[in-house]
Design a protein around this motif. Structure first.
Motif: not given
Length: 290
Positions: A147-148, A153-157
């Motif tokens: 995730l680093d 990004y504000d949101k991740i799917i």
């Protein structure tokens, strides 16, 4: 082609109407009478139960073996004993909960038991959809391991398999990763070949073979010439240990000859929605958002 077959002790054509079902030999008369007796089976809605327990209770063991065993193999590469009725077939489970029975529910909803809708795809398969999105939206194709790498990004799917998602989030959310890794997958080998096969149909599902079924793409989609044979699943999990040649040998129980074989083994293919799966899914959401 919309014609479907089930292979058990022989090849059975799946009835396309109630009249065809009554006069077909796909079930013995004793099982048909048991099936019609579903009207009088009292509802026993539970928090959850296996597909096997639910279908045996409402429709009888013979129906479960002849219909639900191949269906669970074809959809989930699993078995009726292993799957949750609420997670795998929620609409069927809800018919009992809402209407007191399956046939009562279908009558009130004015729907039969046959599959509805049309199976659709793209000319070059689902990859065409992904590639078009990437080109139109200027998506960056990049392998992500943490995730680093997505901190801007504000949101991740995450739409990757659970075990891949676990690797991506484990540094920041170790408990979430631990639970994602608990989701079971069933191994399936897909053998693709070209050529003709009879009878012409949508496909064939089996009740007990290591070969789960055949999907005849060439008779479903206008721009394809292939046929896919699925081997393994919950019935034969050792498929992940076999070499390609041994995998091909397993389909000879159902096929006399395969042309232009191209097999690939995968250790994990289909997410396994066992009993109480919905509770595990809810647990994952709670971990994710708390």
């Amino acid at each position: 082609s919309k014609i479907r077959y089930i292979f058990d002790d022989k090849l059975y054509k799946l009835p396309s109407s109630a009249k065809d079902f009554i006069f077909s030999d796909i079930l013995p008369w004793s099982a048909k009478f048991r099936l019609f007796g579903e009207f009088f089976v009292k509802p026993e809605p539970k928090n959850d139960e296996s597909v096997c327990d639910f279908i045996n209770r409402r429709l009888g063991k013979t129906f479960c073996e002849r219909f639900m065993r191949p269906m669970t193999a074809g959809i989930y590469a699993s078995t009726p004993e292993s799957l949750s009725i609420n997670a795998a077939f929620p609409k069927i489970a809800n018919l009992e909960k809402e209407y007191g029975g399956l046939f009562k529910g279908m009558i009130k909803k004015k729907k039969g038991g046959n599959p509805s809708g049309e199976l659709t795809s793209f000319n070059y398969g689902m990859s065409e959809f992904v590639d078009t999105l990437a080109n139109e939206l200027n998506i960056i194709k990049k392998e992500i391991t943490s995730l680093d790498e997505l901190s801007q990004y504000d949101k991740i799917i995450l739409s990757t398999p659970a075990y891949n998602s676990a690797k991506i989030v484990e540094k920041k959310y170790p408990i979430l990763a631990e639970n994602l890794n608990k989701i079971e997958y069933t191994p399936v080998a897909i053998v693709g070949f070209s050529g003709d096969i009879k009878p012409v149909s949508f496909g064939i599902l089996t009740t007990h073979l290591k070969t789960l079924g055949i999907l005849m793409d060439k008779y479903i989609f206008p721009n394809r010439n292939g046929i896919r044979c699925m081997v393994g699943g919950k019935r034969f999990e050792k498929i992940k240990e076999l070499k390609e040649f041994d995998t091909l040998k397993n389909i000879t129980q159902l096929l006399e000859k395969a042309i232009n074989e191209n097999a690939s083994n995968n250790t994990r293919n289909i997410g396994f929605i066992k009993k109480d799966f919905n509770k595990e899914l809810e647990k994952l959401f709670n971990i994710s958002f708390n």
